[in-house]
Enzyme design. Structure first.
Site, PDB file in Angstrom:
ATOM      1  N   ARG A  46      -8.656  14.685  11.498  1.00 41.96           N
ATOM      2  CA  ARG A  46      -9.422  15.158  10.339  1.00 41.96           C
ATOM      3  C   ARG A  46      -9.347  14.184   9.169  1.00 41.96           C
ATOM      4  O   ARG A  46     -10.312  14.035   8.415  1.00 41.96           O
ATOM      5  CB  ARG A  46      -8.954  16.557   9.947  1.00 41.96           C
ATOM      6  CG  ARG A  46      -9.399  17.613  10.946  1.00 41.96           C
ATOM      7  CD  ARG A  46      -8.760  18.977  10.719  1.00 41.96           C
ATOM      8  NE  ARG A  46      -8.630  19.354   9.340  1.00 41.96           N
ATOM      9  CZ  ARG A  46      -9.255  20.380   8.757  1.00 41.96           C
ATOM     10  NH1 ARG A  46     -10.064  21.139   9.462  1.00 41.96           N
ATOM     11  NH2 ARG A  46      -9.045  20.666   7.487  1.00 41.96           N
ATOM     12  N   SER A  47      -8.235  13.481   9.013  1.00 44.11           N
ATOM     13  CA  SER A  47      -8.155  12.441   7.977  1.00 44.11           C
ATOM     14  C   SER A  47      -9.188  11.357   8.256  1.00 44.11           C
ATOM     15  O   SER A  47      -9.759  10.778   7.328  1.00 44.11           O
ATOM     16  CB  SER A  47      -6.755  11.827   7.929  1.00 44.11           C
ATOM     17  OG  SER A  47      -5.814  12.778   7.503  1.00 44.11           O
ATOM     18  N   SER A  86      -3.763   8.413   6.019  1.00 41.33           N
ATOM     19  CA  SER A  86      -2.785   9.013   6.927  1.00 41.33           C
ATOM     20  C   SER A  86      -1.793   9.833   6.121  1.00 41.33           C
ATOM     21  O   SER A  86      -1.048   9.279   5.312  1.00 41.33           O
ATOM     22  CB  SER A  86      -2.044   7.925   7.704  1.00 41.33           C
ATOM     23  OG  SER A  86      -0.994   8.483   8.468  1.00 41.33           O
ATOM     24  N   SER A  88       0.946  11.372   7.194  1.00 41.77           N
ATOM     25  CA  SER A  88       2.321  11.024   7.560  1.00 41.77           C
ATOM     26  C   SER A  88       2.651   9.561   7.296  1.00 41.77           C
ATOM     27  O   SER A  88       3.801   9.209   7.049  1.00 41.77           O
ATOM     28  CB  SER A  88       2.559  11.309   9.050  1.00 41.77           C
ATOM     29  OG  SER A  88       1.836  10.382   9.853  1.00 41.77           O
ATOM     30  N   GLY A  89       1.652   8.694   7.385  1.00 41.46           N
ATOM     31  CA  GLY A  89       1.892   7.259   7.273  1.00 41.46           C
ATOM     32  C   GLY A  89       2.571   6.678   8.493  1.00 41.46           C
ATOM     33  O   GLY A  89       3.066   5.554   8.462  1.00 41.46           O
ATOM     34  N   GLU A  90       2.564   7.438   9.583  1.00 38.06           N
ATOM     35  CA  GLU A  90       3.258   7.006  10.804  1.00 38.06           C
ATOM     36  C   GLU A  90       2.332   6.959  12.026  1.00 38.06           C
ATOM     37  O   GLU A  90       2.810   6.851  13.154  1.00 38.06           O
ATOM     38  CB  GLU A  90       4.441   7.936  11.093  1.00 38.06           C
ATOM     39  CG  GLU A  90       5.514   7.946  10.013  1.00 38.06           C
ATOM     40  CD  GLU A  90       6.216   6.595   9.822  1.00 38.06           C
ATOM     41  OE1 GLU A  90       6.197   5.752  10.745  1.00 38.06           O
ATOM     42  OE2 GLU A  90       6.781   6.388   8.727  1.00 38.06           O
ATOM     43  N   THR A  91       1.023   7.035  11.831  1.00 37.39           N
ATOM     44  CA  THR A  91       0.078   7.032  12.940  1.00 37.39           C
ATOM     45  C   THR A  91       0.088   5.665  13.622  1.00 37.39           C
ATOM     46  O   THR A  91      -0.198   4.647  12.996  1.00 37.39           O
ATOM     47  CB  THR A  91      -1.337   7.378  12.436  1.00 37.39           C
ATOM     48  OG1 THR A  91      -1.263   8.577  11.656  1.00 37.39           O
ATOM     49  CG2 THR A  91      -2.302   7.567  13.587  1.00 37.39           C
TER      50      THR A  91
END
Length: 178
Positions: A46-47, A86, A88-91
């Site tokens: 969705r982001s 993102s 989470s910043g972890e994708t």
């Protein structure tokens, strides 16, 4: 709870987050957009949908933009900009894009809730969208996605003035084969 009551609570929750967004980060972001030769954008889930809508509006402003997932995107060069969204910043896929962009000298800006993430460490700048749950606990990042889209639209509106664009000029760039 009635649907309209839920909608009202969602809007209240989103409004409460706005004061936590750093205006200097937004200013740096707008300046990077204006300076970029070409703007690449990426997000997942969705982001990714929200950043896709942002890409569309940047194109309506007359800027050179591509989603990373488009097969017709051009070669990236120094002077270009990569915008990542993102929570989470972890994708993993976005981390791979950021590493490739960094190696090419492409500037990276991240929209995220996590300013200490792997992506944040790779980014030249971040726009932190801190999310504090007030009453609702919307599922799986909905508040971040909603606030991202509204922030993107606010940036577009601000850029309209700086780039001397009107709604009429932007409408002239709207797709005509639909």
């Amino acid at each position: 709870m009635d649907t309209k009551d839920v909608l009202s609570k969602i809007l209240t929750e989103i409004s409460a987050q706005v004061s936590s967004i750093n205006e200097e980060q937004l200013s740096q972001f707008k300046n990077a957009i204006i300076a970029a030769k070409h703007i690449f954008l990426a997000g997942t889930g969705r982001s990714g949908l929200m950043i896709g809508a942002f890409a569309n509006r940047l194109m309506h402003l007359g800027l050179n933009v591509s989603l990373i997932t488009e097969i017709s995107k051009p070669k990236a060069n120094v002077g270009d900009l990569l915008i990542l969204g993102s929570s989470s910043g972890e994708t993993k896929s976005l981390i791979a894009y950021a590493n490739q962009a960094k190696a090419l000298g492409v500037k990276i800006i991240l929209f995220t809730t996590n300013g200490n993430s792997s992506l944040a460490k790779l980014a030249d700048n971040i726009v932190a969208i801190p999310i504090k749950v007030l009453e609702l606990n919307q599922p799986m990042g909905s508040t971040f996605e909603q606030l991202s889209l509204l922030t993107y639209d606010s940036i577009v509106y601000s850029l309209m003035t700086e780039l001397q664009q009107t709604p009429e000029l932007m409408k002239n760039r709207h797709a005509n084969i639909e």
